[in-house]
Design an enzyme around this catalytic site. Sequence first.
Site, PDB file in Angstrom:
ATOM      1  CG  ASN B 153      -1.928  -1.025   1.290  1.00  0.00           C
ATOM      2  OD1 ASN B 153      -2.442  -1.429   0.255  1.00  0.00           O
ATOM      3  ND2 ASN B 153      -2.257  -1.494   2.485  1.00  0.00           N
ATOM      4  CG  HIS B 164      10.703   3.154   6.369  1.00  0.00           C
ATOM      5  ND1 HIS B 164      11.813   3.819   6.852  1.00  0.00           N
ATOM      6  CD2 HIS B 164      11.173   2.037   5.778  1.00  0.00           C
ATOM      7  CE1 HIS B 164      12.894   3.124   6.575  1.00  0.00           C
ATOM      8  NE2 HIS B 164      12.535   2.034   5.920  1.00  0.00           N
ATOM      9  CG  HIS B 166       6.035  -0.713   4.720  1.00  0.00           C
ATOM     10  ND1 HIS B 166       5.713   0.635   4.680  1.00  0.00           N
ATOM     11  CD2 HIS B 166       4.913  -1.336   5.159  1.00  0.00           C
ATOM     12  CE1 HIS B 166       4.463   0.805   5.085  1.00  0.00           C
ATOM     13  NE2 HIS B 166       3.953  -0.374   5.373  1.00  0.00           N
ATOM     14  CG  HIS B 281      -3.215 -12.401  -7.586  1.00  0.00           C
ATOM     15  ND1 HIS B 281      -4.492 -12.140  -8.014  1.00  0.00           N
ATOM     16  CD2 HIS B 281      -3.158 -11.954  -6.307  1.00  0.00           C
ATOM     17  CE1 HIS B 281      -5.185 -11.556  -7.040  1.00  0.00           C
ATOM     18  NE2 HIS B 281      -4.398 -11.418  -6.000  1.00  0.00           N
ATOM     19  CE  LYS B 314     -14.754   5.736 -10.926  1.00  0.00           C
ATOM     20  NZ  LYS B 314     -15.932   6.418 -11.490  1.00  0.00           N
TER      21      LYS B 314
HETATM   22  O1  LIG Z   1     -22.111  11.182 -10.239  1.00  0.00           O
HETATM   23  P1  LIG Z   1     -21.303  11.802  -9.151  1.00  0.00           P
HETATM   24  O2  LIG Z   1     -22.017  11.843  -7.822  1.00  0.00           O
HETATM   25  O3  LIG Z   1     -20.723  13.135  -9.529  1.00  0.00           O
HETATM   26  O4  LIG Z   1     -20.052  10.817  -8.991  1.00  0.00           O
HETATM   27  C1  LIG Z   1     -19.889   9.886  -7.974  1.00  0.00           C
HETATM   28  O5  LIG Z   1     -20.757   8.763  -8.123  1.00  0.00           O
HETATM   29  C2  LIG Z   1     -20.552   7.950  -9.269  1.00  0.00           C
HETATM   30  C3  LIG Z   1     -21.480   6.771  -9.189  1.00  0.00           C
HETATM   31  O6  LIG Z   1     -21.291   6.004  -8.029  1.00  0.00           O
HETATM   32  C4  LIG Z   1     -19.095   7.498  -9.380  1.00  0.00           C
HETATM   33  O7  LIG Z   1     -18.876   6.865 -10.617  1.00  0.00           O
HETATM   34  C5  LIG Z   1     -18.125   8.674  -9.251  1.00  0.00           C
HETATM   35  O8  LIG Z   1     -16.794   8.183  -9.210  1.00  0.00           O
HETATM   36  C6  LIG Z   1     -18.447   9.440  -7.983  1.00  0.00           C
HETATM   37  O9  LIG Z   1     -17.597  10.552  -7.848  1.00  0.00           O
HETATM   38  O1  LIG Z   2      -1.558  -2.622   7.869  1.00  0.00           O
HETATM   39  P1  LIG Z   2      -1.684  -1.151   7.561  1.00  0.00           P
HETATM   40  O2  LIG Z   2      -0.820  -0.715   6.422  1.00  0.00           O
HETATM   41  O3  LIG Z   2      -1.522  -0.283   8.772  1.00  0.00           O
HETATM   42  O4  LIG Z   2      -3.198  -0.966   7.112  1.00  0.00           O
HETATM   43  C1  LIG Z   2      -3.625  -0.820   5.788  1.00  0.00           C
HETATM   44  O5  LIG Z   2      -3.542  -2.039   5.051  1.00  0.00           O
HETATM   45  C2  LIG Z   2      -4.385  -3.102   5.484  1.00  0.00           C
HETATM   46  C3  LIG Z   2      -4.232  -4.255   4.511  1.00  0.00           C
HETATM   47  O6  LIG Z   2      -4.574  -3.883   3.193  1.00  0.00           O
HETATM   48  C4  LIG Z   2      -5.846  -2.656   5.586  1.00  0.00           C
HETATM   49  O7  LIG Z   2      -6.607  -3.672   6.201  1.00  0.00           O
HETATM   50  C5  LIG Z   2      -5.985  -1.372   6.399  1.00  0.00           C
HETATM   51  O8  LIG Z   2      -7.327  -0.925   6.348  1.00  0.00           O
HETATM   52  C6  LIG Z   2      -5.048  -0.317   5.831  1.00  0.00           C
HETATM   53  O9  LIG Z   2      -5.133   0.878   6.574  1.00  0.00           O
END
Ligand SMILES: O=P(O)(O)O[C@H]1O[C@H](CO)[C@@H](O)[C@H](O)[C@H]1O
Ligand SMILES: O=P(O)(O)O[C@H]1O[C@H](CO)[C@@H](O)[C@H](O)[C@H]1O
Lengths: 351, 351
Positions: B153, B164, B166, B281, B314
Site C-alpha cells: 500500500n 517508510h 515497505h 498473484h 476516482k
Molecule cells: O455522479 P457523481 O455523484 O458526480 O459521482 C460519484 O458517483 C458515481 C457513481 O457512483 C461514481 O462513478 C463517481 O466516481 C463518484 O464521484
Molecule cells: O496494515 P496497515 O498498512 O496499517 O493498514 C492498511 O492495510 C491493510 C491491509 O490492506 C488494511 O486492512 C488497512 O485498512 C489499511 O489501513
Amino acid sequence: TPDFDQTEHQHIRYNPLRDMWVLVSAHRMKRPWKGQVEKPSEEYVPRHDPSNPLCPGATRANGMVNPEYDSTFLFDNDFPALQPDAPEPGVSDHSLFQTKAAKGVCKVMCFHPWSDITLPLMQVSEIKNVIDKWAELLVDLGATYPWVQIFENKGAMMGCSNPHPHSQVWASNFLPNEPRLADRCQREYYRDKGVPMLLEYAKQEIQRKERVVVENEDWLVVVPYWATWPFQTLLLPRRHVLRLNDLSNEERQSLASIMKRLLTKYDNLFEISFPYSMGWHGAPTGHQLAEDMSHWQLHAHYYPPLLRSSTIRKFMVGYEMLAQEQRDLTPEQAAERLRNLPEEHYKTKAD
Amino acid sequence: TPDFDQTEHQHIRYNPLRDMWVLVSAHRMKRPWKGQVEKPSEEYVPRHDPSNPLCPGATRANGMVNPEYDSTFLFDNDFPALQPDAPEPGVSDHSLFQTKAAKGVCKVMCFHPWSDITLPLMQVSEIKNVIDKWAELLVDLGATYPWVQIFENKGAMMGCSNPHPHSQVWASNFLPNEPRLADRCQREYYRDKGVPMLLEYAKQEIQRKERVVVENEDWLVVVPYWATWPFQTLLLPRRHVLRLNDLSNEERQSLASIMKRLLTKYDNLFEISFPYSMGWHGAPTGHQLAEDMSHWQLHAHYYPPLLRSSTIRKFMVGYEMLAQEQRDLTPEQAAERLRNLPEEHYKTKAD
Ligand SMILES: O=P(O)(O)O[C@H]1O[C@H](CO)[C@@H](O)[C@H](O)[C@H]1O
Ligand SMILES: O=P(O)(O)O[C@H]1O[C@H](CO)[C@@H](O)[C@H](O)[C@H]1O
C-alpha cells in the site's frame, strides 16, 4: 489454546448474498493509527445557492433552469455514464477482448429544496415522498430496463460532488455484476431450501437479536453477519417483497420512519453528518417482470466508510483489493454500538 | 446512429480474470469536479526518524529494537490481522451463519533503510533485493500456507500508515476470494483452450500494442483491456511462470528494471509520489504445491486511485459498490498517456 472468542480471535465469515468470505480480526482495533485523517465534513452549506445546479431556480450545465420545486425534483444527469442511444460495438475478435453495448439512462433526484438538510433531519412525510418517487421511477424505467440501480452517495468522502441532498438512478440494458451475483445466490438458496434466503435470514436475526440495530412492524435493520464495512447495515422487509413498488402505503410510511431512525443513529455515532453509499436491490425488471422471481427479497445496503471517529475511515486497500475484505470489529460490536445510540438527532436535541 | 467510437460511446468490457464486467464511459471525463480534493502527498519525510518503528535502530510497539539494517528488513507485523494459533470456532448451526477458523501470519518488509525513498528512486540492484526477498518469503510461508499475499500500500490515500518504503505479506490457511476467483477463471480457460489465459493474453497484447506501457525481454506491462482503476496496470512475464520463486536470476533483474520504469512513469504522470496498492498473484501454495497448476500465470496488479491530477481521485462508490465498476477514460487512453511519459524520474531530472 483458549476457547474461541470472536472479539479476540480472527475468523472468516461467509456472505451468502455474494458467495464470498470476510476476514474478521477484531483484535486489530488496538493498533495505533498514524495514517490519513479525513477533513471534518461539517463545513457550512448555504440553504440556497443560485450557483448550485441542484437548487430550485438554478441553471444547470445544459442551460436548463430548475423549477422552484418544493418537494422532490427529478432530472436527467447532465454527465450521464449511460445514454439510451449508444451505437453497437463490433463483434469481438477474441474471447479475451469482449465488449458489449451499454445502453441506459442516469437520473438525479433531489430530496428537498434545501441544500443544508439531510434525510435524518427531514420529516417522515418528506422521506415518504422520496420513497414514492423511487418506486415510481422503478416502474417507469423498469418497464424497459432489466436493472434500475437507485443509490445515494452521501458526503465528500464517498465521492459525492454536491452537498445538496440527492440520490441517483442509473438504469441499464444489462444486469450489473453485483445484482447478477445476488440473483445467482438467492436463486440457488431458494432452489435448495424452498424459502427466499433473506426472508429466512430476517427471521433468524429477529430471534438472535445480537445484530439488530432498529426494527418496526414491517422492517428490520441489522449489521449483517458477513458485514465488511465497519458499520455496514442491511435493511430488510419482514414479509416477502420483490420490488420497491410492491410496498403498500403503510409499508412506505414505516420505511420512511425506520430510515429516519437508522440515519439519526448513524449521525449520532460520531456526531457528524455520517457519510455512506446506499442503494436498493430488488428483483430485476424489464423482460424479467414476467418471470418467477420468488427467490428475490427486496433490501437496501448501507456502506459507510468510517471506522474509529468522524475523521478516521476504514481503507479497503492492499489485502482487501487483492485477496479478501477484512474488518477490525465484529458485526455484533458494531450493532451494539448503533443500537445503544439515542434516536434523537444530536443537532435537534434540546439541552 | 453514428459509428461506434470507444472514446465517445459507453460500453461494457469483460474481465476474464474475475468473470465480471466494467462500464467504460469515457465521455464522462468532461464533467466538472466539485467534490473532494485530496491533500497533496508531498509532505516532508525525514530520512531517519528514531520514533518511526520501521527505521533502523527504532523500537517497535512490542519493545523490540530493529537492527541497523542496510538493505531489506523483515519482521512480524505488530498488529497482525492473522495469527498462527487462533482457536477453532464451533460448528455453524445454520447455513446463513457460517464461520471458519482463519490462521496465518502477517509480516512487514522494509525495502530500504531510508524513509524518504521509494521504489522508483531506488537502484535496480536494490529493487532486485526486494524481489529476492519476496521469492524467499513465498517459499518459506508457502511451504505451509495455501496463499501468501505479497502487497504494497503506497501513499496515505491508500491507507498506508507509515511513509517508510515497505510491503506486507499476509499468509493464510484459506484461499481468499480474489485468488479463488482468479484460480477458477484461469482453470476454466485452460480446460477450454489448452493454453494459460494470461500467456495468451500477453501474446495478444504484444501484437495489438495499444495497451502496452513498457516491455523488455522478459516482461510486459499493460493497462488491461478490462482495467477498472483509471491507470491500473497488469505486469506479466512473457514465458509461462507459476510463482515468483520460479524466476531465474536474469528474470528478477529484468523485473527490477521494468518495475523501476513503470513506477517512474507513474510518478511522472502527475509529478507526485504516485499512490497505489499493488500485489502478486501466482499459483497457490501449501498442499497445492504438489498439484498441476499449469492454468496459472504469475502476475502483479497495480491499482492506483488517481484520476485527473495529484489531488483528484476516482471514487469507487455508489454505483460501483452496488452495481458495477465504472471508468471515465478508456484503457487505451490511459496506456497512451503512460507510454508517452519520460522514463527519467522528475525528481532526478537535470534541467
Ligand atoms: O455522479 P457523481 O455523484 O458526480 O459521482 C460519484 O458517483 C458515481 C457513481 O457512483 C461514481 O462513478 C463517481 O466516481 C463518484 O464521484
Ligand atoms: O496494515 P496497515 O498498512 O496499517 O493498514 C492498511 O492495510 C491493510 C491491509 O490492506 C488494511 O486492512 C488497512 O485498512 C489499511 O489501513
